[in-house]
Motif scaffolding. Structure first.
Motif, mmCIF file in Angstrom:
data_model
loop_
_atom_site.group_PDB
_atom_site.id
_atom_site.type_symbol
_atom_site.label_atom_id
_atom_site.label_comp_id
_atom_site.label_asym_id
_atom_site.label_seq_id
_atom_site.Cartn_x
_atom_site.Cartn_y
_atom_site.Cartn_z
ATOM 1 N N PRO A 147 12.479 -30.209 -23.554
ATOM 2 C CA PRO A 147 13.206 -31.026 -24.543
ATOM 3 C C PRO A 147 12.464 -32.297 -24.941
ATOM 4 O O PRO A 147 12.425 -32.660 -26.120
ATOM 5 N N ALA B 140 29.215 -42.495 -34.275
ATOM 6 C CA ALA B 140 28.265 -43.182 -35.149
ATOM 7 C C ALA B 140 26.989 -43.521 -34.380
ATOM 8 O O ALA B 140 25.875 -43.339 -34.890
ATOM 9 N N ARG C 284 18.262 -34.361 -31.930
ATOM 10 C CA ARG C 284 19.568 -33.715 -31.985
ATOM 11 C C ARG C 284 20.669 -34.693 -31.609
ATOM 12 O O ARG C 284 20.458 -35.677 -30.916
ATOM 13 N N SER C 285 21.849 -34.393 -32.122
ATOM 14 C CA SER C 285 23.040 -35.067 -31.601
ATOM 15 C C SER C 285 23.783 -34.031 -30.774
ATOM 16 O O SER C 285 23.469 -32.849 -30.826
ATOM 17 N N PHE C 286 24.726 -34.492 -29.989
ATOM 18 C CA PHE C 286 25.427 -33.583 -29.096
ATOM 19 C C PHE C 286 26.865 -33.397 -29.552
ATOM 20 O O PHE C 286 27.485 -34.312 -30.084
ATOM 21 N N ALA D 206 11.229 -33.326 -28.633
ATOM 22 C CA ALA D 206 11.646 -34.590 -29.233
ATOM 23 C C ALA D 206 10.438 -35.340 -29.782
ATOM 24 O O ALA D 206 10.485 -35.903 -30.873
ATOM 25 N N LEU E 44 14.780 -41.681 -33.842
ATOM 26 C CA LEU E 44 13.539 -40.975 -33.539
ATOM 27 C C LEU E 44 12.772 -40.635 -34.813
ATOM 28 O O LEU E 44 11.694 -40.064 -34.747
ATOM 29 N N LEU F 27 15.894 -37.805 -26.105
ATOM 30 C CA LEU F 27 15.238 -38.945 -26.733
ATOM 31 C C LEU F 27 13.734 -38.935 -26.479
ATOM 32 O O LEU F 27 13.018 -39.811 -26.935
ATOM 33 N N LEU G 58 21.279 -42.762 -32.894
ATOM 34 C CA LEU G 58 20.282 -42.428 -31.868
ATOM 35 C C LEU G 58 19.347 -41.331 -32.347
ATOM 36 O O LEU G 58 18.132 -41.398 -32.160
ATOM 37 N N ALA G 59 19.942 -40.299 -32.950
ATOM 38 C CA ALA G 59 19.121 -39.203 -33.448
ATOM 39 C C ALA G 59 18.200 -39.702 -34.570
ATOM 40 O O ALA G 59 17.036 -39.342 -34.637
ATOM 41 N N ALA H 119 15.699 -45.434 -27.692
ATOM 42 C CA ALA H 119 15.275 -44.363 -28.586
ATOM 43 C C ALA H 119 14.017 -44.780 -29.349
ATOM 44 O O ALA H 119 13.073 -44.003 -29.479
ATOM 45 N N PHE I 238 16.411 -27.113 -24.548
ATOM 46 C CA PHE I 238 17.319 -27.224 -23.403
ATOM 47 C C PHE I 238 17.557 -25.861 -22.756
ATOM 48 O O PHE I 238 17.977 -25.774 -21.611
ATOM 49 N N SER J 274 27.486 -37.878 -26.165
ATOM 50 C CA SER J 274 26.579 -37.922 -25.038
ATOM 51 C C SER J 274 25.797 -39.221 -25.093
ATOM 52 O O SER J 274 24.775 -39.305 -25.744
ATOM 53 N N LEU J 275 26.334 -40.237 -24.433
ATOM 54 C CA LEU J 275 25.698 -41.549 -24.489
ATOM 55 C C LEU J 275 25.444 -42.063 -23.079
ATOM 56 O O LEU J 275 25.741 -41.394 -22.104
ATOM 57 N N ASN K 215 22.908 -40.284 -18.063
ATOM 58 C CA ASN K 215 22.916 -39.070 -18.882
ATOM 59 C C ASN K 215 21.493 -38.498 -19.015
ATOM 60 O O ASN K 215 20.810 -38.740 -20.004
ATOM 61 N N ARG L 137 20.543 -36.492 -22.271
ATOM 62 C CA ARG L 137 20.374 -37.323 -23.435
ATOM 63 C C ARG L 137 19.019 -38.030 -23.402
ATOM 64 O O ARG L 137 18.338 -38.163 -24.419
ATOM 65 N N GLU M 114 25.882 -41.974 -31.821
ATOM 66 C CA GLU M 114 25.229 -40.681 -31.595
ATOM 67 C C GLU M 114 24.284 -40.352 -32.762
ATOM 68 O O GLU M 114 23.134 -39.948 -32.565
#
Lengths: 338, 256
Positions: free
Chosen positions: B80, B162, B90-92, B84, B171, A216, B167-168, B110, B60, B96-97, A209, A212, B164
């Motif tokens: 992006p 969760a 952001r989450s998608f 970051a 950061l 990150l 991950l956000a 992350a 993006f 998006s994993l 991905n 993604r 997702e």
């Protein structure tokens, strides 16, 4: 999220066992691989054994991009071939021991991989493959035209196999194999190190991905350039060994058909590391057998086998075997993958 | 939760932000001020430009015109990964994993991102184990029992959502952009997610896109309504809900 508590508990149990068992399997495989590499010239004509080892490392270098980063390079002949030539030129004109010449060839491959990688990683999929192919064809053209340096269509002849004056290695393919296979194993180890590093983890993330990974904070293009250069180095190492082993470097090493050897890791199974060597051994042995009995339609046979394997074993020979064995080993934890 | 009027401080601002796709203006002339420490919701019918706006804010997409500033610094046109690193996570909308990685491996990645550890191809991936403790905390925070060594491709939907969020959060962002955190969830999970977002929003600045008015009403300090790429109305949830333009444009529609 409620229904997960029970399965999660069960997973935790299996998870405690699985990594330990996997690492045992990993060591056993490593031992088998080493034994195979050492025993090979006893069972196979030594120059052919050397070919298998060189193509195995080439296949690993392709898999680093294809299997672990999701990049199909169709121009890897550029690195295999240019290193074959540069290794040969260094061996001829400088007269250093062959590992030093190969190191030179490998560094040259990495050097040209920097601009090629930089310009091609902006593209993905088939466009990436086409851009890398175009660069490889350019290098083929240069090698073909620069007759005074490369010998043009005659190739580079009479590459010496200098090795600290140790005569057996310099003249006998059997002993040479043991001197050179160390370099191949070093290359394979480097690939393993790269894949099991924090960097390798980022590569898998990029393959799965890329958007993604960027969100990150990972600069995907830079990672791709770095892995491209590392992969070119391994392909160059393999090409250098090949050219010393054969004593000449021909345009064949730079031709697109050599890039076409990307099928080697696909045959064995991409993203498995062992798949490349398995595919290389299969194809080199088969081609050697067919050549020995004087069959001249080798391409038809290898092509057919390729089609059959791709259709029957989607993960390649090694990948399929691994999946089946894993399925047998942990039958109760057999969840579908991808 | 919102700070008093006098201490208001704009974290992220856009001026005249416009994105055109082959003559179609998905976002036009948007002036947005996101105040530090608030939860701001972006709502609007499908095609109103919410996700395009998100993609502009996170680099993006590059805006056709207009500017984006973060803490007064112009970040228009940054990539992006740079955004970051500046503290915008952001989450998608569509989960998006990394399908082949476990939850722990996701969070390690992350958490390692700002340290540059990911560049080290010569070291063992065991180095990433330094992040285990923090990763476990984050998994706890989003209410995920440690799903151990299973690739994310095999997770249940709720688990994916969760992760997702985790991950956000990993950061430790100044600004957290959540694109439909409750997309595709059943009622019970929606309420749990509202609780979760409320918990993680404490002390953070959050921009939230959601179709679910219940979610928006429960979480947002301010609501911005978008229609056809433009800001139609802005204010508290109650102000916006009673705004006649909004009623006709959006809330009046049967699905709202």
């Amino acid at each position: 999220m409620t229904e997960q508590s029970a399965p999660t508990a069960q997973l935790e149990q299996t998870a405690e066992v699985a990594p330990a068992r996997r690492s045992t399997v990993r060591w056993v495989l490593l031992a088998i691989g080493l034994v195979a590499a050492i025993a090979l010239p006893w069972f196979v004509y030594p120059p052919v054994a050397m070919d298998i080892a060189a193509w195995a490392l080439f296949a690993i270098s392709v898999d680093l991009l294809l299997g672990y980063t999701g990049l199909l390079s169709f121009g890897h002949a550029a690195f295999w071939g240019s290193s074959a030539y540069v290794t040969g030129l260094i061996a001829i004109h400088v007269g250093v021991p062959f590992p030093v010449a190969i190191l030179g060839g490998m560094l040259f491959a990495m050097l040209i991989a920097v601009p090629i990688g930089y310009l091609s990683v902006r593209r993905t999929g088939i466009y990436f493959a086409m851009v890398t192919l175009a660069f490889a064809q350019m290098i083929y053209f240069v090698a073909n035209q620069w007759h005074s340096l490369t010998g043009g269509e005659n190739g580079l002849q009479g590459i010496p196999r200098s090795f600290f004056g140790i005569e057996q290695v310099e003249t006998d393919a059997f002993y040479f194999y043991y001197a050179a296979v160390g370099l191949i194993l070093l290359g394979a180890w480097a690939a393993w190190r790269i894949l099991h590093s924090p960097f390798g983890r980022v590569l898998v993330a990029i393959r799965d991905n890329p958007a993604r990974a960027r969100a990150l904070g990972y600069d995907v293009e830079r990672y791709k350039v770095v892995v491209f250069v590392l992969s070119a180095g391994l392909a160059g190492l393999a090409g250098g060994v090949f050219s010393i082993s054969h004593g000449f470097a021909s345009l064949q090493e730079l031709a697109w058909t050599t890039s076409g050897k990307v099928v080697l890791p696909v045959l064995g199974g991409i993203g498995t590391l062992w798949g490349g060597p398995v595919g290389a051994a299969l194809v080199v042995l088969l081609e050697d057998k067919l050549a020995t009995i004087g069959f001249d339609g080798i391409g038809i046979i290898t092509g057919s086998i390729f089609i059959v394997i791709v259709l029957l074993f989607r993960r390649g020979l090694w990948g399929t075997a691994r999946t089946v064995l894993q399925g047998l080993a942990d039958r109760r934890h057999r969840a579908p993958r991808d | 939760m919102a700070p008093a009027r006098t201490e208001r401080e704009v974290l992220l601002a856009t001026r005249g932000l416009t994105k055109e796709f082959r003559g179609f203006q998905a976002v036009r002339g948007v002036d947005l001020d996101i105040e530090r420490g608030t939860v701001q919701a972006l709502v609007g019918p499908n095609g109103a430009g919410k996700t395009t706006l998100f993609n502009l804010l996170t680099g993006f997409l590059t805006p056709t015109s207009g500017t984006i500033t973060l803490e007064g610094r112009d970040i228009t046109g940054q990539q992006p990964e740079q955004i970051a690193h500046l503290g915008v996570a952001r989450s998608f909308q569509i989960t998006s994993l990394f399908d082949q990685l476990t939850a722990l491996e996701h969070l390690e990645l992350a958490l390692a991102s700002p340290t540059g550890l990911g560049r080290r191809f010569w070291q063992s991936e065991r180095r990433l184990a330094t992040f285990h403790g923090r990763a476990d905390e984050l998994l706890d925070q989003v209410g995920m029992a440690h799903p151990a060594h299973r690739p994310a491709g095999q997770f249940a939907y709720g688990q994916k959502r969760a992760l997702e969020l985790a991950l956000a959060l990993a950061l430790d962002p100044k600004l957290l952009l959540l694109d439909e955190p409750t997309a595709g969830m059943g009622l019970e999970d929606v309420d749990r997610t509202i609780e979760l977002v409320r918990r993680i929003a404490t002390g953070r600045t959050v921009v939230l896109v959601d179709h679910n008015m219940h979610v928006v009403g429960s979480l947002a300090d301010r609501v911005t309504v978008l229609q056809q790429g433009e800001i139609l109305a802005e204010g508290t949830y109650d102000e916006v809900r009673t705004n006649p333009d909004v009623v006709t444009a959006y809330l009046g529609q049967p699905h709202a």
